[in-house]
Design an enzyme around this catalytic site. Structure first.
Site, PDB file in Angstrom:
ATOM      1  N   SER A  32       5.212  -5.964   2.586  1.00 24.46           N
ATOM      2  CA  SER A  32       3.934  -6.052   3.300  1.00 24.46           C
ATOM      3  C   SER A  32       2.891  -6.767   2.448  1.00 24.46           C
ATOM      4  O   SER A  32       3.040  -7.941   2.134  1.00 24.46           O
ATOM      5  CB  SER A  32       3.475  -4.653   3.729  1.00 24.46           C
ATOM      6  OG  SER A  32       2.335  -4.712   4.556  1.00 24.46           O
ATOM      7  N   LEU A  33       1.839  -6.054   2.022  1.00 20.50           N
ATOM      8  CA  LEU A  33       0.832  -6.656   1.150  1.00 20.50           C
ATOM      9  C   LEU A  33       1.468  -7.307  -0.076  1.00 20.50           C
ATOM     10  O   LEU A  33       0.995  -8.337  -0.575  1.00 20.50           O
ATOM     11  CB  LEU A  33      -0.166  -5.591   0.708  1.00 20.50           C
ATOM     12  CG  LEU A  33      -1.092  -5.998  -0.442  1.00 20.50           C
ATOM     13  CD1 LEU A  33      -2.156  -6.951   0.052  1.00 20.50           C
ATOM     14  CD2 LEU A  33      -1.677  -4.783  -1.123  1.00 20.50           C
ATOM     15  N   GLN A  79       0.836  -1.201   0.000  1.00 22.38           N
ATOM     16  CA  GLN A  79       0.000   0.000   0.000  1.00 22.38           C
ATOM     17  C   GLN A  79       0.872   1.253   0.000  1.00 22.38           C
ATOM     18  O   GLN A  79       1.938   1.280   0.602  1.00 22.38           O
ATOM     19  CB  GLN A  79      -0.914   0.000   1.226  1.00 22.38           C
ATOM     20  CG  GLN A  79      -1.928  -1.126   1.216  1.00 22.38           C
ATOM     21  CD  GLN A  79      -2.889  -1.041   2.372  1.00 22.38           C
ATOM     22  OE1 GLN A  79      -3.926  -0.405   2.300  1.00 22.38           O
ATOM     23  NE2 GLN A  79      -2.557  -1.721   3.458  1.00 22.38           N
ATOM     24  N   ARG A 115      -8.344  -9.244   4.698  1.00 24.06           N
ATOM     25  CA  ARG A 115      -7.223  -8.757   5.506  1.00 24.06           C
ATOM     26  C   ARG A 115      -7.371  -7.258   5.748  1.00 24.06           C
ATOM     27  O   ARG A 115      -7.185  -6.775   6.876  1.00 24.06           O
ATOM     28  CB  ARG A 115      -5.913  -9.049   4.779  1.00 24.06           C
ATOM     29  CG  ARG A 115      -4.634  -8.558   5.478  1.00 24.06           C
ATOM     30  CD  ARG A 115      -3.434  -8.933   4.629  1.00 24.06           C
ATOM     31  NE  ARG A 115      -2.160  -8.574   5.215  1.00 24.06           N
ATOM     32  CZ  ARG A 115      -1.476  -7.467   4.935  1.00 24.06           C
ATOM     33  NH1 ARG A 115      -1.989  -6.586   4.082  1.00 24.06           N
ATOM     34  NH2 ARG A 115      -0.303  -7.245   5.495  1.00 24.06           N
ATOM     35  N   HIS A 139       1.408  -3.390  11.172  1.00 20.67           N
ATOM     36  CA  HIS A 139       2.636  -4.070  11.617  1.00 20.67           C
ATOM     37  C   HIS A 139       3.055  -3.768  13.053  1.00 20.67           C
ATOM     38  O   HIS A 139       4.211  -3.986  13.414  1.00 20.67           O
ATOM     39  CB  HIS A 139       3.789  -3.782  10.649  1.00 20.67           C
ATOM     40  CG  HIS A 139       3.486  -4.208   9.246  1.00 20.67           C
ATOM     41  ND1 HIS A 139       3.348  -5.523   8.884  1.00 20.67           N
ATOM     42  CD2 HIS A 139       3.267  -3.482   8.120  1.00 20.67           C
ATOM     43  CE1 HIS A 139       3.064  -5.593   7.595  1.00 20.67           C
ATOM     44  NE2 HIS A 139       2.987  -4.375   7.115  1.00 20.67           N
ATOM     45  N   GLN A 144       3.319 -11.540  10.180  1.00 23.38           N
ATOM     46  CA  GLN A 144       3.674 -10.331   9.436  1.00 23.38           C
ATOM     47  C   GLN A 144       2.782  -9.160   9.808  1.00 23.38           C
ATOM     48  O   GLN A 144       3.214  -8.008   9.824  1.00 23.38           O
ATOM     49  CB  GLN A 144       3.567 -10.612   7.934  1.00 23.38           C
ATOM     50  CG  GLN A 144       3.997  -9.457   7.048  1.00 23.38           C
ATOM     51  CD  GLN A 144       3.081  -9.261   5.849  1.00 23.38           C
ATOM     52  OE1 GLN A 144       1.888  -9.019   6.006  1.00 23.38           O
ATOM     53  NE2 GLN A 144       3.644  -9.371   4.657  1.00 23.38           N
TER      54      GLN A 144
END
Length: 308
Positions: free
Chosen positions: A91-92, A10, A116, A200, A249
């Protein structure tokens, strides 16, 4: 020359992204059509027309970024791009890497990252969480000032993006205190980010519990291309280990500096970023200057990257 493909998370999205394709536009739209069928709305129209606020809603951003990365990987393959030795995602972007490596079905992943995003949004009341970027301080100093800023609230270093660039996340008040301390300590820049979800950090544990239950029903296979994960900076081949890493994560830091250094240590000399924008390319140049970095986001950049 050993190659790795990496996928952004993102923050790289923008209205109008991926419109800069000529002959490849139809293939891109076909990937988005599959995602739209899963989501029950026109995802391509959203990324082309906006509104920007809807695209930036994490429940929409995550499927949009996933579809963008998968579409570019498919074009890469169709155009004869060389096979990568490794994949990784920020991340994503790790979900995108797992789809492209054959560990997750695309349609399953679209639904998964939509959920998510929803779990993350539900975990913290809007306005109670925040994130901030701190530039120009060593990692250890950012970690220490987060400890000082906590005062019984949550704030932690969560994205180690490049040397001297760390993102912190937590409760809004603690993040603001961390920003103030960073400025006092001489940070080149310390700014709040325009996000509502403090990714996170430990505030995401509730979301992680829901994600763990959700992942239990998702088929995961051994990746056909090694994928370096964010949380352990390790390649996992067993489906259960991949599930576990995806859950952890969500409330642990993204170790991007370590990821790129691992790729370099394993002989990767060239990194191609598949996704709108050039965020990871910029970070990677500051992490390993000897690496060749190629962002792919339109027709010309795709051809340049394939030609090497």
């Amino acid at each position: 020359m050993s190659l790795a493909l990496v996928f952004p998370g993102q923050g790289s999205q923008s209205v109008g992204m991926l419109a800069g394709f000529d002959s490849g536009l139809q293939q891109v739209k076909e990937t988005f059509a599959v995602a739209s069928g899963v989501l029950d709305f026109d995802l391509w129209e959203l990324i082309q027309q906006g509104p920007e606020a809807d695209l930036n809603d994490t429940r929409n951003t995550q499927p949009a970024m996933l579809a963008a990365g998968v579409a570019l990987w498919r074009l890469w393959q169709e155009r004869g791009g060389p096979a990568p030795a490794f994949m990784a995602g920020h991340s994503l972007g790790e979900y995108t890497a797992l789809v492209c490596a054959g560990a997750l079905e695309f349609a399953d992943a679209v639904e998964l990252v939509r959920d998510r995003g929803r779990y993350m949004q539900e975990a913290v009341v809007p306005g109670e969480g925040a994130m901030a970027a701190i530039l120009g301080l060593e990692d250890s100093r950012v970690i220490r000032l987060c400890e000082q800023a906590g005062a019984g609230e949550v704030v932690a270093a969560v994205n180690f993006n490049s040397p001297g660039q760390v993102v912190v996340a937590g409760t809004a008040g603690a993040v603001r205190r961390a920003v103030d301390l960073a400025r006092e300590e001489g940070a080149r820049r310390a700014v709040l980010l325009p996000v509502s979800v403090p990714s996170h950090c430990s505030l995401m544990r509730q979301a992680a519990r829901k994600l763990e239950e959700r992942l239990a029903g998702v088929t995961i296979r051994t990746p056909g291309i090694p994928v370096v994960n964010n949380v352990d900076v390790r390649v996992e081949s067993q489906p259960e280990a991949i599930r576990d890493a995806l859950v952890r994560q969500l409330y642990n830091p993204v170790r991007w500096v370590d990821t790129i250094r691992l790729l370099a240590a394993d002989g990767v000399e060239r990194v191609v970023e598949c996704g709108p924008g050039k965020v990871l390319a910029g970070l990677n140049r500051r992490i390993e200057r000897s690496m060749t970095v190629c962002p792919v986001f339109d027709e010309e950049s795709l051809q340049n990257a394939i030609e090497g």
